[in-house]
Design a protein around this motif. Structure first.
Motif, PDB file in Angstrom:
ATOM      1  N   LEU A  68      -1.199 -26.663  13.676  1.00 26.78           N
ATOM      2  CA  LEU A  68      -1.926 -25.843  12.706  1.00 26.78           C
ATOM      3  C   LEU A  68      -2.587 -26.696  11.615  1.00 26.78           C
ATOM      4  CD1 LEU A  68       0.613 -22.910  12.222  1.00 26.78           C
ATOM      5  CD2 LEU A  68      -1.508 -22.866  13.531  1.00 26.78           C
ATOM      6  N   LEU A  69      -1.897 -27.755  11.180  1.00 30.78           N
ATOM      7  CA  LEU A  69      -2.399 -28.542  10.050  1.00 30.78           C
ATOM      8  C   LEU A  69      -3.722 -29.225  10.355  1.00 30.78           C
ATOM      9  CD1 LEU A  69      -2.041 -29.799   7.234  1.00 30.78           C
ATOM     10  CD2 LEU A  69      -0.763 -31.665   8.343  1.00 30.78           C
ATOM     11  N   PHE A  70      -3.788 -29.976  11.445  1.00 33.45           N
ATOM     12  CA  PHE A  70      -5.006 -30.732  11.727  1.00 33.45           C
ATOM     13  C   PHE A  70      -6.209 -29.821  11.992  1.00 33.45           C
ATOM     14  CE2 PHE A  70      -2.346 -34.617  13.092  1.00 33.45           C
ATOM     15  CZ  PHE A  70      -2.403 -35.132  11.804  1.00 33.45           C
ATOM     16  N   PRO A  71      -6.091 -28.750  12.792  1.00 36.09           N
ATOM     17  CA  PRO A  71      -7.234 -27.850  12.943  1.00 36.09           C
ATOM     18  C   PRO A  71      -7.618 -27.139  11.642  1.00 36.09           C
ATOM     19  CG  PRO A  71      -5.770 -27.627  14.811  1.00 36.09           C
ATOM     20  CD  PRO A  71      -5.053 -28.462  13.802  1.00 36.09           C
ATOM     21  N   TYR A  72      -6.637 -26.852  10.780  1.00 36.73           N
ATOM     22  CA  TYR A  72      -6.977 -26.245   9.487  1.00 36.73           C
ATOM     23  C   TYR A  72      -7.841 -27.205   8.670  1.00 36.73           C
ATOM     24  CZ  TYR A  72      -6.548 -24.374   4.781  1.00 36.73           C
ATOM     25  OH  TYR A  72      -6.841 -23.898   3.517  1.00 36.73           O
ATOM     26  N   GLU A 102     -15.171 -22.703  12.013  1.00 39.53           N
ATOM     27  CA  GLU A 102     -13.991 -21.843  11.978  1.00 39.53           C
ATOM     28  C   GLU A 102     -13.160 -21.903  13.260  1.00 39.53           C
ATOM     29  OE1 GLU A 102     -16.506 -18.400   9.508  1.00 39.53           O
ATOM     30  OE2 GLU A 102     -15.926 -18.126  11.608  1.00 39.53           O
ATOM     31  N   LEU A 103     -13.792 -22.353  14.349  1.00 35.23           N
ATOM     32  CA  LEU A 103     -13.207 -22.143  15.660  1.00 35.23           C
ATOM     33  C   LEU A 103     -11.932 -22.952  15.888  1.00 35.23           C
ATOM     34  CD1 LEU A 103     -13.468 -20.660  18.341  1.00 35.23           C
ATOM     35  CD2 LEU A 103     -14.926 -22.521  19.169  1.00 35.23           C
ATOM     36  N   ALA A 104     -11.916 -24.235  15.480  1.00 38.12           N
ATOM     37  CA  ALA A 104     -10.757 -25.078  15.778  1.00 38.12           C
ATOM     38  C   ALA A 104      -9.471 -24.479  15.214  1.00 38.12           C
ATOM     39  CB  ALA A 104     -10.964 -26.489  15.229  1.00 38.12           C
ATOM     40  N   PHE A 105      -9.515 -24.011  13.962  1.00 38.85           N
ATOM     41  CA  PHE A 105      -8.304 -23.456  13.361  1.00 38.85           C
ATOM     42  C   PHE A 105      -7.894 -22.173  14.062  1.00 38.85           C
ATOM     43  CE2 PHE A 105      -6.233 -20.863   9.947  1.00 38.85           C
ATOM     44  CZ  PHE A 105      -5.048 -21.590   9.930  1.00 38.85           C
ATOM     45  N   ARG A 106      -8.879 -21.325  14.427  1.00 37.49           N
ATOM     46  CA  ARG A 106      -8.521 -20.084  15.142  1.00 37.49           C
ATOM     47  C   ARG A 106      -7.952 -20.391  16.521  1.00 37.49           C
ATOM     48  NH1 ARG A 106     -10.854 -19.730  10.255  1.00 37.49           N
ATOM     49  NH2 ARG A 106     -10.183 -17.740   9.372  1.00 37.49           N
ATOM     50  N   LEU A 107      -8.485 -21.394  17.176  1.00 36.28           N
ATOM     51  CA  LEU A 107      -7.902 -21.793  18.459  1.00 36.28           C
ATOM     52  C   LEU A 107      -6.473 -22.291  18.265  1.00 36.28           C
ATOM     53  CD1 LEU A 107     -10.835 -23.697  20.229  1.00 36.28           C
ATOM     54  CD2 LEU A 107     -10.144 -21.319  20.522  1.00 36.28           C
ATOM     55  N   PHE A 141       0.107 -32.059  20.140  1.00 40.12           N
ATOM     56  CA  PHE A 141      -0.233 -30.664  20.392  1.00 40.12           C
ATOM     57  C   PHE A 141      -1.529 -30.197  19.724  1.00 40.12           C
ATOM     58  CE2 PHE A 141       4.280 -30.560  21.542  1.00 40.12           C
ATOM     59  CZ  PHE A 141       4.194 -29.903  22.753  1.00 40.12           C
ATOM     60  N   SER A 142      -2.006 -30.873  18.697  1.00 41.94           N
ATOM     61  CA  SER A 142      -3.228 -30.418  18.026  1.00 41.94           C
ATOM     62  C   SER A 142      -4.476 -30.628  18.877  1.00 41.94           C
ATOM     63  CB  SER A 142      -3.398 -31.144  16.683  1.00 41.94           C
ATOM     64  OG  SER A 142      -3.558 -32.538  16.889  1.00 41.94           O
ATOM     65  N   ALA A 182     -12.505 -26.818  20.669  1.00 42.12           N
ATOM     66  CA  ALA A 182     -13.477 -26.557  19.607  1.00 42.12           C
ATOM     67  C   ALA A 182     -14.601 -27.578  19.631  1.00 42.12           C
ATOM     68  CB  ALA A 182     -12.783 -26.574  18.242  1.00 42.12           C
ATOM     69  N   GLN A 183     -14.271 -28.839  19.931  1.00 45.65           N
ATOM     70  CA  GLN A 183     -15.292 -29.880  20.002  1.00 45.65           C
ATOM     71  C   GLN A 183     -16.274 -29.614  21.136  1.00 45.65           C
ATOM     72  OE1 GLN A 183     -16.297 -31.885  17.946  1.00 45.65           O
ATOM     73  NE2 GLN A 183     -16.102 -34.043  18.457  1.00 45.65           N
TER      74      GLN A 183
END
Length: 509
Positions: free
Chosen positions: A345-349, A182-187, A396-397, A404-405
């Motif tokens: 937003l797209l890539f972390p989602y 969940e963390l990458a998208f929240r970041l 920017f992603s 997150a990684q």
């Protein structure tokens, strides 16, 4: 001796919603593990209860940290907007003086990165993050009153001290609340404020410059003063809204607190506590994890591009549209940032849904490569302006994905604070390099700066590919290790101090 415990209370009745976590919290509070010795979680959860809790955490935490980070980035990058409005002329800056002012910021920014994140852990992010936000808001206001190169450099140095803790501090703070996937998208929901700051910063600067004056201040001085005052106001609000961790959140019920703690702990092999004391062995594990170092190097390369855009995109736009008004040039910086925000937003989602981050490194880097090839291959204005959109889409992603990684590939809270701090510190080395990537004598086409960014983008792809393959290879070797034999005779503390060296741990690409 390391014991396999608590199986009798570990499996929850999924029909009881959030309340089932109460039995799981016994694992967290009584010094017991939430995984077996092979890293498998001993606790199961009701997905609907998790979904409700996750949404509640999202709504309480993300808006505050996002606004703070938005103005953190604006207060750092508004010097680019001020440059168009006469900053250099009024201060008598010549030659490389502007680059020197930018460099001073990164000196303190790099030096205080890891110590700041350690301090964030000691003090608690609920107090520390608002406090440093207040500090850099005051520094921004102070910039409005500088009249010389030395004064501008001094304020930027102080700004770097306070801003050093923001990106790693918020990333570390959010790792206390969310699962690995969940963390990458929240970041990304707060890191997206970096490209939005470029867009919003340009709009805000344009609006501010339409004012005749702000008190006794005029032109570029109004930008720093007004944006700094907004930051100060947001930081004061944050003192009231942020809370250190789930156990102290007044807006969670006891069952929700239990669930929040238990679900994070269920991913941490061999761990008996979520918030450990600052521990030297685990801190060093976080700093020197191979994945931390590899990811940090990727972030260094990426930040040369991201920070270069922040500081020099207004200048690049001016070379493309030299006959336009200052306000028009400011507005032309907005669209590339909007596109960058979408991909942030797209890539972390997608990363959240696939629980994979390295694959999106490999998708993002080629976009930047193509963008800089266009910059080097043509002087056509429309093509060069279009290239800024590709670069923004790819660049920017990485902020969300890299942090997150780093967080996903350590176990303990201490190691996580160190890993994130080190990743952002390396990133800021890239920011320092970026301040010297676009030099006055290289104008108007900036072949040196664009060539450097082409090289770093291509290297990012190669390093990300190599790191991904190494993680898969290392995991295959770990499958052949005998967990029972390797941890036989170890105390619980010794097992916890292994962190990612625990034989049951697996790298998460």
């Amino acid at each position: 001796m390391y014991e396999d415990r608590q199986k009798d209370v570990a499996v929850h009745d999924e029909g009881k919603g959030a309340g089932v976590a109460h039995r799981g919290i016994a694992v967290a509070e009584r010094g017991q593990v939430a995984t077996d010795r092979y890293g498998n979680p001993l606790i199961t959860f009701d997905p609907r209860a998790e979904s409700r809790l996750r949404l509640k955490i999202d709504l309480y935490i993300i808006p505050t940290v996002s606004l703070l980070y938005l103005f953190c980035f604006i207060d750092r990058a508004n010097i680019g907007n001020a440059r168009l409005a006469g900053f250099e002329k009024d201060l008598g800056l010549k030659g490389l003086d502007y680059n020197r002012v930018l460099t001073v910021f990164y000196i303190s920014y790099i030096i205080f990165e890891v110590p700041s994140n350690a301090l964030c852990k000691i003090i608690g992010p609920g107090w520390y993050i608002p406090a440093i936000s207040l500090g850099f808001g005051i520094c921004s206001v102070g910039t409005a009153f500088v009249h010389s190169l030395s004064a501008a450099a001094g304020v930027r140095f102080l700004l770097g001290i306070f801003e050093a803790g923001m990106m790693p501090g918020i990333a570390y703070y959010m790792s206390r609340w969310y699962r690995r996937s969940e963390l990458a998208f929240r970041l990304s929901l707060y890191i997206v404020m970096a490209p939005l700051a470029g867009a919003f910063g340009g709009l805000l600067a344009s609006g501010i410059l339409k004012l005749d004056h702000f008190g006794t201040l005029h032109t570029w001085r109004m930008i720093f003063a007004i944006e700094g005052i907004i930051t100060i106001g947001l930081s004061l609000i944050a003192f009231c809204t942020l809370t250190d961790h789930p156990a102290t959140a007044r807006w969670l019920t006891q069952d929700e607190k239990d669930l929040a703690i238990a679900r994070v702990k269920s991913e941490r092999v061999g761990t008996t506590e979520i918030l450990d004391k600052l521990d030297t062995p685990k801190f060093l594990r976080g700093l020197f994890s191979p994945v931390t170092l590899g990811t940090a190097f990727i972030f260094l390369l990426n930040n040369i591009t991201v920070q270069g855009l922040a500081f020099f995109l207004p200048t690049i736009v001016r070379t493309i549209y030299p006959s336009r008004s200052v306000i028009s040039q400011q507005l032309h910086t907005v669209p590339p940032y909007v596109v960058g925000a979408f991909f942030t937003l797209l890539f972390p989602y997608l990363s959240w849904r696939t629980d994979n981050r390295s694959r999106y490194f490999l998708l993002s880097a080629p976009l930047m490569v193509v963008g800089y090839i266009i910059f080097l291959a043509t002087e056509n204005k429309e093509a060069r302006y279009g290239a800024t959109f590709l670069i923004g889409a790819g660049a920017f992603s990485f902020g969300a994905l890299c942090n997150a990684q780093a967080a996903a590939n350590v176990v303990s809270d201490t190691a996580r604070s160190a890993a994130i701090g080190a990743t952002v510190m390396f990133g800021n080395v890239g920011g320092l390099i970026s301040t010297w990537s676009f030099l006055p004598f290289d104008a108007p086409n900036y072949h040196i700066g664009n060539g450097l960014n082409l090289a770093t983008s291509a290297t990012t792809f190669l390093v990300a590919l190599a790191l991904r393959e190494w993680m898969h290879s290392s995991n295959a070797n770990r499958e052949r290790r005998n967990v029972d034999v390797e941890i036989e005779g170890l105390t619980q503390q010794q097992v916890q101090d292994l962190d990612w060296q625990h034989p049951a741990f697996r790298w998460k690409p």
